[in-house]
Write a protein that holds these residues in place. Structure first.
Motif: not given
Length: 114
Positions: A39-48, A53-54, A78-87
């Protein structure tokens, strides 16, 4: 072989069969932290269109003192990933047996901006 050597070999074999050292049971709020991470990744990056992945595990990385009172909070990572970014996401839970009370959360990208 002496009895002492046989006992030592048996002890080593028993420890090896017990599994990896430091294997712990998951934190009671680990599943809740993973759910909040999505939910936190989706909130920060919206529909993309980028893939998101988490990790499906959360690990306890420490405790922090409560801002008021004498209590402490557990910090789950918890680690999460968007495209080439790691969070890296931290979820801060009150230490209340039988309850998962989320008290705070943070998200940081793990890249080096310099």
């Amino acid at each position: 072989m002496t009895l002492r050597l046989i006992s030592a070999v048996a002890a080593v074999a028993l420890m090896a069969a017990a599994g990896p050292a430091g294997a712990e049971t998951p934190h009671p709020c680990a599943a809740d932290a993973v759910d909040h991470a999505r939910k936190l990744l989706a909130f920060h990056f919206g529909e993309s269109d980028l893939s998101m992945s988490v990790d499906d595990t959360a690990k306890l990385v420490g405790t922090v003192k409560a801002l008021q009172g004498k209590g402490h909070f557990d910090v789950l990572e918890v680690m999460g990933y968007i495209y080439k970014g790691e969070y890296r996401m931290h979820f801060i839970y009150a230490q209340i047996p039988g309850d998962c009370v989320l008290m705070g959360q943070e998200i940081l990208e793990t890249s080096d901006p310099y």
